[in-house]
Design an enzyme around this catalytic site. Structure first.
Site: not given
Ligand code: AMP
Length: 481
Positions: A267, A13, A39, A113-114
């Site tokens: 990230y 969020c 979000g 948020n949280g």
């Molecule tokens: P995966 O295919 O599941 O390993 O997705 C990896 C990708 O998801 C990476 O490019 C990350 O930047 C992205 N990512 C990591 N954490 C999140 C998150 N919480 N929400 C959305 N994207 C994410």
């Protein structure tokens, strides 16, 4: 919809609040717009003039939820707003925020948020003693606790209820002619304070707005857009109040070791934000530099996975001396739904979002930099399309340690068994990705890169050591899903 306050540990969020501006809802709209990345599923604003409130929330992104006509109706000089993302199948409008409730202490609206780690237990007690819940959101527990508090004064009741909840919460409340902003004692999620210096007079202003309007946001990028100055953070365990008389801050909880979310720097936050007093871009550049020192590669070019890997790839390139190249181009106009052609096109989903640049990649030994591997499915597809575009070698470099445990404090992560690094070694993951080499940044490298000299960051997703109690119950609930 499940009829319980369940394992909702993965809401992501963004929140915003403003006090003392004749165009409060418009500022909230812009504040949410800048924080859309936090979000994308629902958005809402509650505005008020001290006596009456107006509210609007809907599923969708900020720009579609708030039309000109809707914004015109959100009158008043104080407002709070929220953007939300949830993956639990609980995408109902009912859970969209801000939540509003009327009780013996007046009408109150809240944006959160949280995630609370003891919401299930608290909700069970509350329901057993007669509380009727309207949503499945953990945030509603806080409203019930305020309503039930023996303290007559709203602010005292708020502090009383906050002492009963555990976990991650950055909160903004609209109550009468006041805005409250609160951060949990661990400080998991960010919450910054800003000032809009020259504010037009607003009805009810004791000083005709000369002191400016106070604003609160999850991230400072919201302040940049509206021209607010960053004046500080709501510190962990503090409660800030703005009323027509001015700004005050008090402490509602004893000092607790801090647990700032390290993933905000890896990230989640925008790189142009300052989070926990530190530039996110600077952290990510450092992550890339540390990664280059820890895990060099015999290669020709450094290519980021856009957008998440860009800043770390810049750092990796600078430290290693290898040229930085955009070998993958991102389509920024990918909506949430799309029509997949009936004919099966391999890697269609990822290709829609990312396309390789053959002229950059052909014949090259590539260092591919991304921020994290979650399930591993995206990275595997990206490695494949890079090879198909002619790359000779692909060396995957990840700017954080292996993600081995889910987050219970407000980052969307799948269950533990879906996290590839929870049950596979780095070598096994390399084979799964089809990469020539794979390396992650070490935990020490990560801490160094974000300047964590005093162990103030939560690193539970990389260690499985959670800084609050009751997480095991949440984990059991998650594995039953
Ligand atoms: P995966 O295919 O599941 O390993 O997705 C990896 C990708 O998801 C990476 O490019 C990350 O930047 C992205 N990512 C990591 N954490 C999140 C998150 N919480 N929400 C959305 N994207 C994410």
């Amino acid at each position: 919809m499940k009829n319980e306050c369940h394992d909702k540990f993965h809401d992501e969020c963004g929140i915003f609040a403003v006090h003392g501006h004749p165009e409060a809802a418009k500022l909230a709209y812009l504040g949410l717009y800048a924080q859309q990345h936090r979000g994308q599923e629902s958005a809402g604003i509650v505005s008020g003039n001290g006596k009456k409130i107006h509210h609007h929330k809907a599923m969708g992104q900020v720009a579609e939820v708030f039309t000109e006509a809707v914004l015109k109706g959100l009158r008043g000089w104080l407002a709070i707003g929220h953007t939300r993302y949830s993956t639990a199948g609980d995408t109902v409008l009912l859970n969209a925020q801000p939540l509003t409730a009327g009780f013996n202490k007046g009408l109150v609206s809240v944006a959160h948020n949280g995630n609370l780690t003891n919401a299930r237990q608290l909700r069970k007690h509350l329901e057993e003693s007669g509380s009727i819940f309207q949503t499945t959101s953990d945030t509603e527990v806080i409203l019930h606790l305020i309503a039930r508090s023996r303290k007559k004064d709203f602010e005292e009741a708020l502090a009383d209820s906050l002492l009963q909840v555990e976990g991650a919460y950055s909160l903004v409340f609209l109550h009468g002619d006041r805005i409250y902003a609160v951060r949990d004692p661990h400080g998991f999620r960010p919450l910054v304070i800003g000032l809009l210096p020259e504010t037009p007079a607003w009805p009810g202003a004791l000083n005709h707005g000369k002191d400016g309007a106070f604003v609160f946001a999850s991230e400072t990028c919201a302040f940049d857009l509206i021209g607010a100055q960053l004046i500080g953070e709501v510190r962990p365990g503090e409660l800030a109040r703005v009323d027509p008389g001015g700004f005050q801050v008090s402490r509602f909880a004893p000092e607790t070791p801090h647990s700032f979310c390290i993933f905000e720097h890896v990230y989640f936050s925008r790189p142009d934000s300052v989070i926990f007093g530190r530039s996110v871009h600077q952290s990510r550049d450092n992550l890339g530099r540390c990664l280059a020192r820890e895990a060099p590669a015999d290669a020709d070019i450094v290519v980021p996975v856009p957008d998440s890997g860009v800043a770390a790839a810049v750092g990796y390139s600078a430290e290693s001396g290898l040229p930085f190249k955009f070998g993958l181009i991102r389509n920024h106009y990918v909506g949430r739904t799309f029509i997949e052609p009936e004919q099966n096109i391999r890697d269609f989903g990822v290709k829609l979002k990312l396309n390789p640049v053959r002229s950059v990649l052909d014949g090259q030994r590539v260092v591919l930099v991304d921020d994290s591997i979650v399930r591993g499915t995206t990275s595997r597809k990206i490695v494949r399309i890079i090879r198909e575009a002619g790359a000779r070698e692909v060396h995957v470099r990840i700017s954080c340690p292996p993600t081995v445990a889910p987050c219970f404090y407000g980052i969307d992560t799948p269950t533990q068994k879906e996290l590839i690094a929870s049950h596979q070694s780095v070598e096994e993951i390399r084979q799964y990705l089809g990469a020539d080499s794979l390396a992650y940044l070490s935990l020490e490298g990560l801490r160094e890169a974000v300047g964590d000299a005093h162990g103030e960051f939560c690193t539970a997703c990389y260690t499985g050591h959670y800084p609050t109690k009751l997480v095991t119950l949440q984990m059991e609930a998650a594995s039953r899903r």
